[in-house]
Design an enzyme around this catalytic site. Structure first.
Site, mmCIF file in Angstrom:
data_model
loop_
_atom_site.group_PDB
_atom_site.id
_atom_site.type_symbol
_atom_site.label_atom_id
_atom_site.label_comp_id
_atom_site.label_asym_id
_atom_site.label_seq_id
_atom_site.Cartn_x
_atom_site.Cartn_y
_atom_site.Cartn_z
ATOM 1 N N GLU A 50 -1.777 -7.415 7.862
ATOM 2 C CA GLU A 50 -0.295 -7.218 8.300
ATOM 3 C C GLU A 50 -0.043 -7.921 9.751
ATOM 4 O O GLU A 50 -1.264 -8.288 10.170
ATOM 5 C CB GLU A 50 -0.280 -5.680 8.656
ATOM 6 C CG GLU A 50 1.272 -5.334 9.098
ATOM 7 C CD GLU A 50 2.098 -5.668 8.139
ATOM 8 O OE1 GLU A 50 2.455 -6.696 7.947
ATOM 9 O OE2 GLU A 50 2.993 -4.833 7.556
ATOM 10 N N HIS B 13 0.601 -1.183 0.119
ATOM 11 C CA HIS B 13 0.015 -0.060 0.070
ATOM 12 C C HIS B 13 0.796 1.164 0.220
ATOM 13 O O HIS B 13 2.098 1.229 0.456
ATOM 14 C CB HIS B 13 -1.030 0.065 1.297
ATOM 15 C CG HIS B 13 -0.202 0.041 2.660
ATOM 16 N ND1 HIS B 13 0.475 0.960 3.086
ATOM 17 C CD2 HIS B 13 -0.092 -1.024 3.272
ATOM 18 C CE1 HIS B 13 0.952 0.879 4.146
ATOM 19 N NE2 HIS B 13 0.588 -0.413 4.280
#
Length: 359
Positions: free
Chosen positions: A95, A21
Site C-alpha cells: 500500500e 484484500h
C-alpha cells in the site's frame, strides 16, 4: 505505465483481475494503515475473502502476484485456493506509504495536520507529508509494477503465462495501490486518486493489449469494483444530489426490471423509477444531459440507457481517451457514479462500472 497515444494492433492480451484484500483490523478501527504490516484480516474480512473466492471459483488464472503485507497475502491465499501456477510476492505492490500517519486514527491525523489532511482528501497530487508526496510516489511505484509485469524482460513477465492466447493473472493488493494501477493503465494522473474507490474484496478486470514496444497499448475495462452491491454502496449517501445509477439496457425486459427492483432496495428507495433517454438523442449531447439530471436531483437518479451510452458517459466523466481505453459494453450491467462538489467543480467518483448485480 500509461496507455500509449497510438494504438497499434496488440501482439498479445493479458487479463488482470485486481482484487483488494478483505476488511482488516485497522480498516474496522478507522486507522490509516499505509504500508505497515500491523493489521490482519478480521473475521468479516476472512468471510469477504471467501466470498471473493466463490465469485472467482470458475476463473482460470495462469499466475498470481500479491502484496507481501499480511492482509493482502492472506486474502490471496484464500482466493487462490488449490490452484496450480506460479505465485509471487512483489514488494512494490504494498500500500502507499503514509509515513508518520501510519497507525493513527483518521480523526487524529486530521487534527494533527489539518492542512495536509485537507490536501490528502481533496488535492492528492499536492499532498505532502514528512517531506514526501505519498500519492505521487505511489503512482511512480504503480508504473514500476506494470513494467515488471508487462515489458519484455520485465521481472515477472516471463512467468505470467503463455506468450500467445490471453493469459489471466490474479493480482491482490490494496485500495490505494489498485487505484494507482488502474489509473496509470487508463492514462489518469494522481488527481484521479479519489475517483476510483475499491471496496474490500471487490475486484476490477482489465484486458491489456501489448505491442512490440514496451508499455500498455490498449486497455479494456471489463468491470470496475465488482462485488456485492451492498458493499459497493456502503458509505454512499443516498440523500445527497449527485448519485447516478446507470443500468445498461438489457434485451430481457423482465431481467431488467428485476435488476431495477434489487438496486432500488439496496438504495432504500420505495421502488425503481428509471429515466430512459430517447434513442434519437444525439450521442454527443447524452453525457451532458444525463449529468444535468444528477446535478439537479435531490436523491439518486436511476437511468436506463444502452451500453454505448454508458461507455460515452464514463469517458466524459474521467477523461479517458477512446482511442486507447475501451469501457466494455455489457447489457444488463450496473454503473454507479457520484459527483462531489469541490469548489466550483464537480469531482466524479466511479463506485463501480459494468458490474453484474450480486447480493
Amino acid at each position: 505505465m500509461e496507455a500509449s497515444r497510438a494504438t497499434p494492433t496488440p501482439t498479445a492480451t493479458l487479463r488482470f483481475t485486481l482484487l483488494r484484500h478483505g476488511q482488516s483490523t485497522w480498516n474496522a478501527q478507522g486507522r490509516l494503515q499505509g504500508s505497515t504490516d500491523a493489521a490482519c484480516l478480521t473475521p468479516k474480512g476472512i468471510e469477504q475473502a471467501k466470498d471473493a473466492a466463490a465469485r472467482l471459483r470458475d476463473t482460470h488464472f495462469h499466475a498470481m502476484v500479491h502484496s507481501p503485507l499480511r492482509r493482502a497475502a492472506d486474502t490471496a491465499a484464500i482466493v487462490w485456493g488449490e490452484r496450480a501456477g506460479p505465485k509471487h510476492a512483489l514488494h512494490d505492490l504494498r500500500e502507499l506509504d503514509l509515513h508518520s500517519w501510519e497507525g493513527a486514527l483518521k480523526t487524529e491525523a486530521a487534527a494533527r495536520d489539518p492542512g495536509a489532511y485537507a490536501a490528502w482528501k481533496d488535492r492528492p497530487a499536492a499532498f505532502q507529508l514528512d517531506g514526501r508526496r505519498p500519492v505521487c510516489d505511489l503512482w511512480r511505484r504503480a508504473r514500476s509494477v506494470w513494467r515488471a509485469l508487462l515489458d519484455p524482460g520485465g521481472a515477472l513477465r516471463g512467468s505470467l503465462g503463455p506468450a500467445q492466447g490471453a493469459p489471466s493473472v490474479l493480482l491482490v493488493a490494496h485500495q490505494g495501490m489498485n487505484k494507482a494501477l488502474i489509473s496509470t493503465a487508463l492514462g489518469l494522473e494522481e488527481d484521479a486518486f479519489r475517483s476510483l474507490p475499491q471496496a474490500n474484496s471487490a475486484y476490477t478486470c482489465l484486458d491489456i493489449g501489448l505491442g512490440q514496444q514496451p508499455g500498455i497499448h490498449s486497455v479494456t475495462v471489463v468491470c470496475l469494483n465488482q462485488g456485492p452491491i451492498h458493499n459497493i454502496l456502503a458509505g454512499i449517501s443516498t440523500t445527497t444530489s449527485g448519485l447516478l445509477v446507470l443500468l445498461a439496457r438489457a434485451a430481457d425486459a423482465d431481467e431488467q426490471e428485476r435488476t431495477a427492483a434489487a438496486v432500488a432496495q439496496a438504495l432504500g428507495l420505495e421502488g425503481p423509477s428509471w429515466q430512459t433517454p430517447q434513442a434519437s438523442e444525439d450521442a454527443a449531447d447524452l453525457p451532458g444531459s444525463i449529468l444535468s439530471l444528477a446535478a439537479t436531483d435531490d436523491g439518486p437518479t436511476l437511468v436506463c440507457l444502452d451500453a454505448g451510452g454508458v461507455e460515452a458517459l464514463l469517458h466524459a466523466c474521467l477523461g479517458t481517451r477512446p482511442e486507447a481505453v475501451r469501457w466494455a459494453r455489457q447489457p444488463g450491467t450496473l454503473t454507479v457514479l457520484q459527483f462531489e462538489a469541490k469548489g466550483d467543480a464537480m469531482r466524479p467518483v466511479v463506485h463501480c462500472a459494468n458490474c453484474v448485480l450480486q447480493g
